[in-house]
Design an enzyme around this catalytic site. Structure first.
Site, short mmCIF file in Angstrom:
data_model
loop_
_atom_site.label_atom_id
_atom_site.label_comp_id
_atom_site.label_asym_id
_atom_site.label_seq_id
_atom_site.Cartn_x
_atom_site.Cartn_y
_atom_site.Cartn_z
N CYS A 115 0.92 -1.32 0.10
CA CYS A 115 -0.01 0.10 0.14
C CYS A 115 1.00 1.15 -0.02
O CYS A 115 0.42 2.40 -0.56
CB CYS A 115 -0.97 0.00 1.27
SG CYS A 115 -1.76 -1.54 1.29
N HIS A 261 -3.98 6.81 1.04
CA HIS A 261 -4.26 5.46 0.68
C HIS A 261 -5.80 5.05 0.73
O HIS A 261 -6.29 5.23 1.89
CB HIS A 261 -3.30 4.49 1.15
CG HIS A 261 -3.56 2.86 0.82
ND1 HIS A 261 -3.85 2.58 -0.37
CD2 HIS A 261 -3.86 1.85 1.83
CE1 HIS A 261 -4.28 1.35 -0.29
NE2 HIS A 261 -4.28 0.74 0.98
N ASN A 291 -9.96 -1.03 -2.75
CA ASN A 291 -8.63 -1.00 -2.18
C ASN A 291 -7.71 -1.38 -3.52
O ASN A 291 -7.55 -2.59 -3.48
CB ASN A 291 -8.29 -1.37 -1.13
CG ASN A 291 -6.84 -1.43 -0.46
OD1 ASN A 291 -5.82 -1.04 -1.15
ND2 ASN A 291 -6.67 -1.67 0.77
O1 UT7 Z 1 -4.73 -1.81 2.26
C1 UT7 Z 1 -4.10 -2.55 3.34
C2 UT7 Z 1 -4.35 -2.01 4.66
N1 UT7 Z 1 -5.47 -2.59 5.17
C3 UT7 Z 1 -6.40 -2.10 5.81
O2 UT7 Z 1 -6.07 -0.94 6.23
C4 UT7 Z 1 -7.33 -2.40 6.42
C5 UT7 Z 1 -7.83 -2.48 7.72
N2 UT7 Z 1 -8.99 -2.89 8.35
C6 UT7 Z 1 -10.27 -2.84 7.90
O3 UT7 Z 1 -10.20 -2.26 6.98
C7 UT7 Z 1 -11.32 -3.57 8.71
O4 UT7 Z 1 -10.79 -4.39 9.82
C8 UT7 Z 1 -12.32 -4.63 7.79
C9 UT7 Z 1 -12.90 -3.99 6.86
C10 UT7 Z 1 -11.13 -5.58 7.03
C11 UT7 Z 1 -12.95 -5.63 8.68
O5 UT7 Z 1 -14.09 -4.74 9.45
P1 UT7 Z 1 -14.03 -4.92 11.13
O6 UT7 Z 1 -15.13 -3.95 11.58
O7 UT7 Z 1 -12.68 -4.65 11.52
O8 UT7 Z 1 -14.68 -6.44 11.07
P2 UT7 Z 1 -14.19 -7.65 11.78
O9 UT7 Z 1 -12.94 -8.33 10.86
O10 UT7 Z 1 -14.04 -7.44 13.19
O11 UT7 Z 1 -15.46 -8.76 11.56
C12 UT7 Z 1 -16.60 -8.34 12.13
C13 UT7 Z 1 -17.59 -9.56 11.85
C14 UT7 Z 1 -17.05 -10.92 11.75
O12 UT7 Z 1 -18.43 -11.78 12.43
P3 UT7 Z 1 -18.45 -11.94 13.95
O13 UT7 Z 1 -17.14 -12.77 14.37
O14 UT7 Z 1 -18.39 -10.70 14.64
O15 UT7 Z 1 -19.70 -12.91 13.95
C15 UT7 Z 1 -16.77 -11.32 10.64
O16 UT7 Z 1 -16.82 -12.68 10.50
O17 UT7 Z 1 -17.89 -9.26 10.44
C16 UT7 Z 1 -17.69 -10.63 9.99
N3 UT7 Z 1 -17.23 -10.36 8.21
C17 UT7 Z 1 -18.17 -10.28 7.21
N4 UT7 Z 1 -19.68 -10.14 7.27
C18 UT7 Z 1 -20.11 -9.87 5.96
C19 UT7 Z 1 -16.11 -10.22 7.93
N5 UT7 Z 1 -15.94 -9.83 6.43
C20 UT7 Z 1 -17.24 -10.11 6.26
C21 UT7 Z 1 -17.85 -9.51 5.02
N6 UT7 Z 1 -19.42 -9.77 4.98
N7 UT7 Z 1 -17.25 -9.40 3.76
#
Ligand code: UT7
Length: 336
Positions: A115, A261, A291
């Site tokens: 990134c 980014h 992204n």
């Molecule tokens: O460019 C490289 C650098 N990358 C970044 O900067 C990414 C930084 N992080 C993020 O953008 C966020 O952490 C994400 C968008 C990747 C994830 O969002 P989050 O709010 O941190 O969600 P999480 O990973 O904590 O997941 C929350 C819930 C989980 O379910 P439970 O365990 O609460 O039941 C996941 O299984 O959301 C679920 N989940 C989804 N649900 C529907 C994870 N991905 C998905 C999805 N659709 N695509």
């Protein structure tokens, strides 16, 4: 004084638009989840049947940037290609792009900084130019993520985020005593967080580098501890923005537009809040492209120029954090 000026920019995304709704055909996700957590509504992916590599996308963006700079490919002293998704394991995509541009001896180097590839590329191009090693540099940021994503429910946290695309900038040596061009670059890396965002295989520490077992376990797909990366981004981005301003001797108010980014709209809103920036000073286009990693900053930059958001005399800060983890900021002022 010898400085680096951007003479032309260009961008290219493949024509296949994939909406959040389209993704629900392959995995258990929803438009609502993706929009709420990331801001992304759609992204562009290369054709499903393959055949389009990252140097192909880079070529299209480069042709536009070269034309806007008024340069021929033969005028280039150096090509820098930033990507985490090279056409081949080796050689680098910079060599393949040089070939597609009809060049047979021009040096080409790849930057594997994910990134922050564009930020590392800008700092490298500027160093080459100011040290007299190059007068005209083509810097490309490009990715083909879609062919390397696990689009099943197992990979949904990563797969919904990434888009394919490319953008290019032409940088040229200019003599000027004004405070313009690349004003400051600050780059950082902390490899202790490597496993927070990585694709494991093919891995030279394993023999063989890739096996049937690894494929079954999905070791060739990216994995991310999203929360950890998010936390570091929200802390490091305001910090490195301050560092770049201090290096250039400029106040925060001197920056007309911040181009972060495009990893997650919430990260960039958090950055704006931390620095108390008005909404219009932080550029977002993640809604339309997702992204695109090394392409995201130059893609947003090219779009902001085209829309007239920035132009002659504007001061822009590029910044980002990603896999490595690496982070950084580059401050640039257009000549008036
Ligand atoms: O460019 C490289 C650098 N990358 C970044 O900067 C990414 C930084 N992080 C993020 O953008 C966020 O952490 C994400 C968008 C990747 C994830 O969002 P989050 O709010 O941190 O969600 P999480 O990973 O904590 O997941 C929350 C819930 C989980 O379910 P439970 O365990 O609460 O039941 C996941 O299984 O959301 C679920 N989940 C989804 N649900 C529907 C994870 N991905 C998905 C999805 N659709 N695509």
């Amino acid at each position: 004084m010898e400085i680096s000026i951007i003479k032309g920019t260009g961008r290219y995304v493949p024509p296949r638009c994939v909406t959040n709704h389209d993704l629900t055909r392959w995995m258990d996700t929803s438009d609502e989840w993706i929009v709420q957590r990331t801001g992304i509504e759609q992204r562009y992916w290369v054709p499903e049947e393959g055949g389009v590599g990252v140097s192909d996308l880079g070529l299209e963006a480069s042709k536009i940037a070269l034309e806007r700079a008024g340069w021929r490919a033969q005028d280039l002293d150096l090509i820098i290609f930033a990507t985490l998704s090279p056409d081949l394991f080796f050689p680098g995509s910079g060599c393949l792009l040089a070939d597609k541009l009809g060049l047979t001896t021009t040096p080409a180097l790849d930057i594997r900084q994910q990134c922050t590839g564009f930020l590392y590329g800008m700092a490298t191009a500027d160093a080459y130019i100011r040290s007299g090693m190059a007068k005209r540099v083509l810097l490309v940021g490009a990715e083909v993520h879609s062919t390397g994503l696990d689009v099943s429910t197992r990979g949904r946290d990563v797969a919904v985020i990434f888009g394919d695309g490319a953008a290019a900038v032409c940088l040229e040596l200019t003599e000027s005593d004004a405070q313009e061009g690349v004003l400051a670059s600050c780059l950082h890396a902390d490899g202790s967080l490597a496993e927070s965002l990585m694709t494991y295989a093919p891995a030279s520490r394993d023999n063989p580098r890739i096996s049937e077992k690894m494929l079954q376990e999905g070791k060739h797909y990216p994995v991310m501890d999203g929360r950890n990366i998010f936390k570091h981004a929200v802390r490091r981005l305001p910090e490195v923005a301050g560092e770049a301003l201090e290096k250039a001797g400029l106040p925060l108010s001197a920056v007309d537009l911040f181009i972060p980014h495009q990893a997650n709209m919430r990260i960039n809103q958090g950055f704006a809040k931390a620095l108390d920036l008005p909404e219009e000073k932080v550029y977002h286009n993640i809604q339309r492209y997702g992204n695109t990693t090394a392409a995201s900053i130059p893609l947003a930059f090219d779009e902001a120029i085209e829309k007239g958001v920035i132009g002659p005399g504007s001061t822009v800060m590029f910044l980002g954090l990603g896999a490595g983890v690496t982070w950084g900021a580059v401050l640039y002022r257009f000549p008036a």
